[in-house]
Structures are given as C-alpha cells and as structure tokens.
Design a protein around this motif. Structure first.
Motif, mmCIF file in Angstrom:
data_model
loop_
_atom_site.group_PDB
_atom_site.id
_atom_site.type_symbol
_atom_site.label_atom_id
_atom_site.label_comp_id
_atom_site.label_asym_id
_atom_site.label_seq_id
_atom_site.Cartn_x
_atom_site.Cartn_y
_atom_site.Cartn_z
ATOM 1 N N ALA A 75 33.295 51.117 85.535
ATOM 2 C CA ALA A 75 33.666 50.126 84.962
ATOM 3 C C ALA A 75 32.944 48.549 85.242
ATOM 4 N N LEU A 76 32.633 48.133 84.645
ATOM 5 C CA LEU A 76 32.490 47.088 84.593
ATOM 6 C C LEU A 76 33.593 46.130 84.158
ATOM 7 N N PHE A 77 34.179 46.175 82.550
ATOM 8 C CA PHE A 77 34.715 45.324 81.548
ATOM 9 C C PHE A 77 36.112 45.948 81.821
ATOM 10 N N GLY A 78 36.783 47.137 82.958
ATOM 11 C CA GLY A 78 38.115 47.106 82.538
ATOM 12 C C GLY A 78 39.436 47.283 82.834
ATOM 13 N N TYR A 79 39.418 45.893 82.709
ATOM 14 C CA TYR A 79 40.017 45.171 82.596
ATOM 15 C C TYR A 79 41.101 44.417 81.918
ATOM 16 N N GLY A 165 41.087 49.333 76.609
ATOM 17 C CA GLY A 165 42.690 49.953 77.015
ATOM 18 C C GLY A 165 43.845 49.703 77.842
ATOM 19 N N GLN A 166 42.716 48.895 78.630
ATOM 20 C CA GLN A 166 43.119 48.312 79.711
ATOM 21 C C GLN A 166 43.797 47.124 79.879
ATOM 22 N N GLY A 167 44.874 47.300 81.374
ATOM 23 C CA GLY A 167 45.728 45.678 80.903
ATOM 24 C C GLY A 167 45.708 45.333 79.824
ATOM 25 N N CYS A 168 46.792 46.334 78.559
ATOM 26 C CA CYS A 168 47.658 45.500 77.854
ATOM 27 C C CYS A 168 48.658 45.581 77.328
ATOM 28 N N GLY A 169 49.080 45.572 78.880
ATOM 29 C CA GLY A 169 51.312 46.044 78.692
ATOM 30 C C GLY A 169 51.350 44.083 78.164
ATOM 31 N N THR A 170 50.728 43.459 77.987
ATOM 32 C CA THR A 170 52.043 41.913 77.134
ATOM 33 C C THR A 170 50.776 41.738 76.403
ATOM 34 N N CYS A 171 50.291 42.314 76.268
ATOM 35 C CA CYS A 171 49.094 41.972 74.895
ATOM 36 C C CYS A 171 49.944 42.151 73.314
ATOM 37 N N PHE A 172 50.018 41.572 72.338
ATOM 38 C CA PHE A 172 50.147 42.487 70.716
ATOM 39 C C PHE A 172 49.049 41.509 69.673
ATOM 40 N N CYS A 173 47.668 41.630 70.097
ATOM 41 C CA CYS A 173 47.100 41.615 69.471
ATOM 42 C C CYS A 173 46.565 41.956 67.954
ATOM 43 N N THR A 178 44.413 39.541 65.539
ATOM 44 C CA THR A 178 43.175 39.010 66.307
ATOM 45 C C THR A 178 42.204 40.312 67.346
ATOM 46 N N GLY A 179 42.774 40.819 67.110
ATOM 47 C CA GLY A 179 41.687 41.669 67.648
ATOM 48 C C GLY A 179 42.661 43.865 67.997
ATOM 49 N N PRO A 180 42.230 44.277 68.507
ATOM 50 C CA PRO A 180 41.385 44.178 69.525
ATOM 51 C C PRO A 180 39.728 44.065 69.778
ATOM 52 N N ARG A 181 39.164 44.433 68.570
ATOM 53 C CA ARG A 181 37.552 44.513 68.077
ATOM 54 C C ARG A 181 37.156 43.005 67.788
ATOM 55 N N ALA A 182 36.402 42.794 68.646
ATOM 56 C CA ALA A 182 35.744 40.901 67.889
ATOM 57 C C ALA A 182 34.937 40.986 66.898
ATOM 58 N N VAL A 234 37.810 51.637 70.754
ATOM 59 C CA VAL A 234 38.404 50.151 70.053
ATOM 60 C C VAL A 234 39.849 50.915 69.686
ATOM 61 N N ALA A 235 39.980 51.769 68.970
ATOM 62 C CA ALA A 235 41.265 52.313 68.111
ATOM 63 C C ALA A 235 42.018 52.959 69.462
ATOM 64 N N ALA A 236 42.503 53.328 70.199
ATOM 65 C CA ALA A 236 42.617 53.831 71.368
ATOM 66 C C ALA A 236 43.462 52.416 71.994
ATOM 67 N N THR A 237 43.125 51.197 72.268
ATOM 68 C CA THR A 237 43.034 49.890 72.915
ATOM 69 C C THR A 237 44.050 50.104 71.493
ATOM 70 N N ALA A 238 43.698 49.614 70.264
ATOM 71 C CA ALA A 238 45.091 49.545 69.468
ATOM 72 C C ALA A 238 46.057 49.661 69.755
ATOM 73 N N ALA A 239 45.435 51.286 69.732
ATOM 74 C CA ALA A 239 46.757 51.954 70.279
ATOM 75 C C ALA A 239 47.975 52.164 70.979
ATOM 76 N N ASN A 240 47.975 51.411 71.779
ATOM 77 C CA ASN A 240 47.957 51.336 73.365
ATOM 78 C C ASN A 240 48.479 49.701 74.133
ATOM 79 N N LEU A 241 49.117 49.384 72.979
ATOM 80 C CA LEU A 241 48.932 48.122 73.342
ATOM 81 C C LEU A 241 50.518 47.696 73.073
ATOM 82 N N GLY A 242 50.845 47.439 75.093
ATOM 83 C CA GLY A 242 52.450 47.003 75.420
ATOM 84 C C GLY A 242 53.382 46.309 74.601
ATOM 85 N N ARG A 243 52.766 44.900 73.890
ATOM 86 C CA ARG A 243 54.089 44.506 73.101
ATOM 87 C C ARG A 243 53.740 44.132 71.697
ATOM 88 N N GLN A 244 54.462 43.783 70.913
ATOM 89 C CA GLN A 244 54.357 43.848 68.846
ATOM 90 C C GLN A 244 55.344 42.546 68.881
#
Lengths: 387, 279
Positions: A75-79, A165-173, A178-182, A234-244
């Motif tokens: 993956a080129l953007f897998g982080y 869906g990667q590297g979003c342990g501290t994300c709460f978009c 504000t995300g995760p979809r542009a 994108v939906a999987a990412t939204a469900a995988n965020l580490g913070r709220q």
C-alpha cells in the motif's frame, strides 16, 4: 487520451499506473511534496515519484507514541498522519518578510523578491483539508489577508487520500466532522483499495485542473462494485478511530470552566514544550523578529512560528499575562475548542490526533475534555454542598 | 513602492520632525511623511506599529489631533529596547510606521451626551485625540469631565495643555497624583477618589477609560456605582502585539484579538473577561 472527465466523476487507476499520475502532476511544474520516510520518520518532503512514497509501511499511534511498522502489502498510503502537516508549506515556520538598508539617518525598505514555490500536495488527508480551510479563515477571510499564505494556498494542487484505517490510534475526525472521507478542497481524491490480489485507486475528480491531470493517465470509469469497495474502506476507517470527543456544547463548557481544578492537574503533567502547537495543523501563532547584520547596515524582518506555551508569548511591560503553566495550557485548549468559534466561526481542532501522539507526556485533548465534562456536575454539587 | 504595497507587514518610512520630552522617560514624537506626501487619517484611540531600524517594532497609540493629519503624533515611554531607540530618535531620523490599527473611541456616537474621561499614567495618550475631537466639536457634547491620575506631578503628561484645558469654562479637568511634594497644590489620591465629584447625568453619559488594568477595574466599579450601565463605559486594553493584524495571536484575550477587536471595547461586551485572571 480521451475526452475530459467531468468534476465529480469516479474513475479507477490501477496501482501499476499510479506512477503516471504523479508524473502527470510533476510535468505541470509543481514542486511535489508528500509523505516519505527520512531518517526513520514519516514526514512530508519532496517527492520525485512514487518510489519516494512509504510503500508497504504503516504506523501505530498512541498518546506519546508513534511507531512505523511493515505492512504485509505494498500500500502506498497505508498509514496515518505523521508529526508534520501541510502548514509548514503554506505558512512557512521561518520566513523572511523583508529587508531594509540603512544610509546615514535614512533607510529603505527592500521587499522580498522570492520565487514562490508552486506546490502539489500528494496524499492530503481529510482532517488536513479541513485544517487548511480553518487556516483560510485565519489568513484569508479576516480583515487582513496574509500574502505569504495566500499565494501558496491559491497555487497549490491537492491530491487527497481517504484514510484506509491505519495509524488512526489517536484520531477523532468523526467526532469533529472532518473525515475520514475527503469531501471538498481537493483537485483529486483517492481511495486506495487492496482486495485479494488487487491494488487500485478509486479517484474522485474535484476540479477541472484535477481532470486535466488525469488526461495523461490510464484510467477507466469505476464500476458500482469498485465504488462500494472504496466506500467500505472509508467506513471501516470511521469505525476504527482510536479516540472520540464529545463536542456537544464544548465551547460553553470551556467558557464555564476557567477555574476548573483539572487545569491544575494537567498543568502538573504538561512540560510546556509546545509540541502540540508545532504539530497542530491549525495553530497559526507567530512572532516577528527584527534583526540586523553585524555592520548594522542591513536589517531583516523574519516571521517565525510561535508557541503560546512560553512565558514570553504574552509578555507585557512588567510581566507575563499568563505566568502559570495552568493558564497557558488553558489558553491553548480553550482556544482550540472554544474561543476559536468566536474568532473564526469554526472549531480550531480538526481531530487529527497529532497533539496526542506527539505530546511527550501523552496529554490527550479528548481525555481532558472528558475529565472537565464529567467532573463539572460533581463540582457544582460540591459547591452547593459547601453553601 | 511602499505606498501601493499590499503587504500589511511592510512599514512606511516616516521622518521625525520634533521630539518633546514629557516626563523623565516619556517623549512625544511628531512624524511626517518625507516629501509631505498624502495625509495620514486615523480615528481617536487607534494605534500604529512603530519600527526603529534593526531594533524592532512596538504598538504605540496615536496621541495627536485627528484633524491635523499631516503630522502623526505618538507619545512613547522608554521601557524597552525598541521604545528606547524610538525615544532616542533625533529630528531628521526615520522610523517605520504601520497602521492605523484597532477599534477607536466612539466619539461620533457620543454626541449629545456628557463625557467622562478617566485616564491613568500613559493612558492619557490614546485619549488625547478624543479630547481634541471633543474640544473641536465642543457644542456637540454635554458636560465634560477629565480625571487624570499619575504617580507624581512629574509624571503628568501634557502638563501645559492640561492647565490650558483647565482654564476653560466648559471643560473640567481633575489632575490627581499618588504622591507629591509640598509644592503640589493639586489633588492627591487615586482617580477613583475623584469620580464621586464628577458632574454628569448618569442616564446620558459615556465614560472612556484608559490606564493600567487594575486602575480600570476600580474605575469601572466606581462608575457603575455612580449609575452608569456597563454599555456606557469604554475601556482600552493592552496586550503583547506583534502584527497588529489579528494574525500573530499574541494579543488574544479570550475570544478577542485586542489589536483588531479592540483596543477600545465597550465594557458590557468584555465584562465576563475583564476580571478573569491570566486570560
């Protein structure tokens, strides 16, 4: 290639053809910057092509922790997002504003004659698109326009990437909307899809400029299954965020909480290092430094990104307005989530999680808000109990 | 070149015409555009960023008459590196000017009302353009009270002017100092002790207040005690400033940027923030 694709169209570019997309951007004369690894860090740096992207890498982020890890694919953007943001390009952290030359009692101003870089930002996440929109309000939509920011912003080509869906342990978009979809502010937006054995990008066309770039890239119209596959990433990412973060009434909560004891508690942990402001994609504070050369005949004015955690930041004759660490942390957090609304009509936080990841002692903005919110009621009870 | 430059961070060069010592460490400078170019228009209460070559820039209130816009007047106290360089400028020297910045005193909206001005120390400087305006349009305003406090008689700004104003029948001037020698025949005490004697109709008065924050706080309390509402009181705030444009962030005061939302605020719009510490 074929006829121009319309704005809003969804196309598919195979991963094997992706190098041609960057090549097409490069041919337009942009200075391409994007995620790359340097000295073991994920940064935004100059890209010459796809080879500079951190293919096959991902990251783990937690409060006070960032680790790069190998993926089992290419993956080129897998982080997620690293310590840097695009702010450093649009709002250069150290920038020469002008020079002046002295002649006797007189002096003359010499405005800078710099060549302004035309950037193409490769791999902008949705939170950072929102952060740019926030800084647009600060630098472009107020009474005074900042010309340094303006010219860089207007020229920038933006290739967005929806988070995978990667590297979003501290994300709460999702909390911040504000995300995760542009959804706006890009020339092209990609979703990287890697189902069994396949590797392609779903491309959404945001502007005619973006469509123009695609002319030279092998692509095909996206099928319903491909669009659905990208949507599920994108939906999987939204469900995988580490913070709220519960934003309900957060401005009023903070306006009520200037004397909350939590500020003392967090100030005891906060090092006042300012890391959170350096990594924050919306923090815009800067200072002005006037200097001369050794002869004293040539003066320069530099603008330097500044940090509200220093005593000097609020210095007025006689002392600092905010001498205590408590007042400085309170200023930063209250600015992000409360006063920003009154100043600019939006939140100053986009939920990217950088301030959590890069805080050396792991202070977590979502945790601080939760603590203030949860204890507010009991504090009131205590107050009433004392009466 | 500079006149038409859209860059708000680029100062325009002015020439020092006159420099007058006000007190031991405070000077009033008159600046003009070299070559007598276009006038400089500003509103009472606004400030400029003054730049001393190579030393840096400081926000300084404009203290001259708005009607005399061919000269730009600033009163500067020598308290740091930049203000020291400004105060040491000699006639003919050049200074950089950016501005004018900030929200002014509401002199036009005050027409028909009694005027109470309470100034402390250097706080008289940003009020002087408003005073000039009231004098010039004296018939448009009701009773006029100026209450001015300084540490000692030697710290009074614009002393000859104050005495001239005090000689008018339509202009009451109270000067008071914290301490004085035996040769001082004026009042002794902080400005709040004079407010009970000021003449104004609380239902039809606007008060303008500028001075140290503590002085303003007690002055506001006293004025409220005399029957003014918070919406009848204006205060001028001070904060660290680097840009004057509302961009650098340094002058933040809660939701406000003092440089562009202020420095003059109507008290009712800021009263929640006024007494909060370390904001």
């Amino acid at each position: 290639m074929a006829t121009p694709v319309p704005v809003g169209a969804n196309l598919v570019i195979e991963a094997t053809d992706f190098p041609q997309l960057l090549a097409a951007v490069d041919r337009l004369g942009y200075q391409m910057v994007g995620p790359t690894l340097r000295d073991g860090h994920l940064i935004y740096g100059d890209l010459t092509g796809v080879a500079d992207l951190p293919a096959g890498w991902t990251d783990e982020q937690e409060a006070g922790a960032f680790r790069l890890k190998r993926r089992d694919d290419q993956a080129l953007f897998g982080y997620g997002v690293g310590q840097q943001s695009w702010k450093q390009f649009l709002f250069p952290p150290h920038h020469l504003l002008w020079r002046a030359a002295r002649r006797g009692d007189d002096f003359q101003m010499i405005p800078p004659a710099e060549a302004v870089p035309r950037y193409a930002f490769i791999g902008v996440r949705s939170c950072d698109l929102h952060a740019m929109a926030v800084q647009d309000r600060v630098f472009l939509q107020g009474r005074h326009v900042d010309p340094v920011y303006q010219v860089r912003r207007e020229q920038a080509f933006i290739l967005a990437v929806n988070c995978g869906g990667q590297g979003c342990g501290t994300c709460f978009c999702v909390s911040m909307g504000t995300g995760p979809r542009a959804t706006f502010g890009f020339d092209l937006a990609l979703t990287e899809v890697l189902p069994e054995g396949k590797h392609y990008f779903l491309v959404e066309v945001g502007t005619d400029r973006g469509a123009g770039v695609l002319q030279a890239v092998p692509q095909r119209a996206a099928g319903a299954a491909e669009i659905a596959a990208a949507a599920s990433v994108v939906a999987a990412t939204a469900a995988n965020l580490g913070r709220q973060l519960d934003t309900q009434g957060v401005k009023e909560l903070l306006y009520r909480s200037y004397e909350h004891p939590r500020w003392d508690e967090v100030a005891a942990r906060c090092l006042n290092c300012g890391n959170c402001t350096w990594v924050c994609p919306t923090c815009f504070c800067h200072t002005i430094e006037d200097v001369t050369d050794l002869t004293g005949m040539v003066a320069e004015r530099w603008r330097r990104q500044d940090v509200c955690f220093t005593v000097d930041y609020s210095y007025l004759h006689g002392g600092s307005i905010r001498p205590s660490p408590r007042s400085r942390y309170r200023q930063w957090l209250t600015h992000k989530l409360a006063t920003w609304f009154d100043q600019f009509g939006c939140s100053g936080c986009v939920g990217c999680g950088r301030c959590i990841t890069w805080c050396p002692v792991g202070i977590d903005i979502t945790e601080e808000i939760r603590a203030i919110r949860e204890t507010e009621a009991s504090l009131k009870e205590t107050e009433h109990g004392d009466l | 070149m500079i006149e038409n430059n859209p860059d708000p961070m680029l100062p325009e060069i002015f020439e020092v015409k006159r420099l007058q010592r006000e007190t031991a460490d405070t000077f009033t400078l008159e600046l003009t555009r070299p070559g007598g170019a276009a006038e400089f228009s500003f509103a009472p209460g606004q400030f400029n960023m003054l730049y001393a070559f190579g030393r840096g820039e400081a926000p300084i209130s404009i203290s001259g008459a708005p009607a005399r816009s061919d000269t730009l007047v600033h009163t500067v106290r020598n308290v740091g590196n930049v203000t020291r360089a400004i105060c040491k400028s000699r006639p003919g020297a050049k200074l950089g000017v950016r501005g004018p910045f900030g929200a002014p005193w509401p002199v036009a909206e005050m027409a028909g009302q009694d005027v109470v001005i309470v100034a402390g120390g250097l706080g008289l400087a940003p009020l002087r353009p408003a005073i000039y305006h009231f004098l010039e349009h004296r018939a448009d305003y009701g009773n006029f009270e100026l209450i001015y406090g300084a540490r000692t008689p030697a710290d009074l700004l614009y002393r000859r002017e104050l005495e001239r104003w005090r000689g008018r029948f339509d202009f009451r001037v109270h000067a008071t100092v914290d301490t004085a020698g035996a040769d001082w025949r004026g009042g002794v005490g902080v400005v709040t002790t004079v407010i009970p004697r000021a003449r104004f109709d609380p239902a039809n008065t606007i008060a303008l207040v500028c001075g140290p924050q503590l002085m303003m706080r007690y002055t506001v309390m006293e004025l409220l005690g005399r029957g003014l509402t918070p919406a009848q009181i204006y205060v001028s705030m001070e904060r660290h400033m680097k840009c004057g444009l509302g961009l650098c962030g340094h002058c933040q005061w809660g939701p406000f940027f003092v440089c562009k939302d202020g420095p003059v605020f109507r008290y009712d719009t800021v009263k929640d923030w006024f007494e909060r510490r370390e904001v």
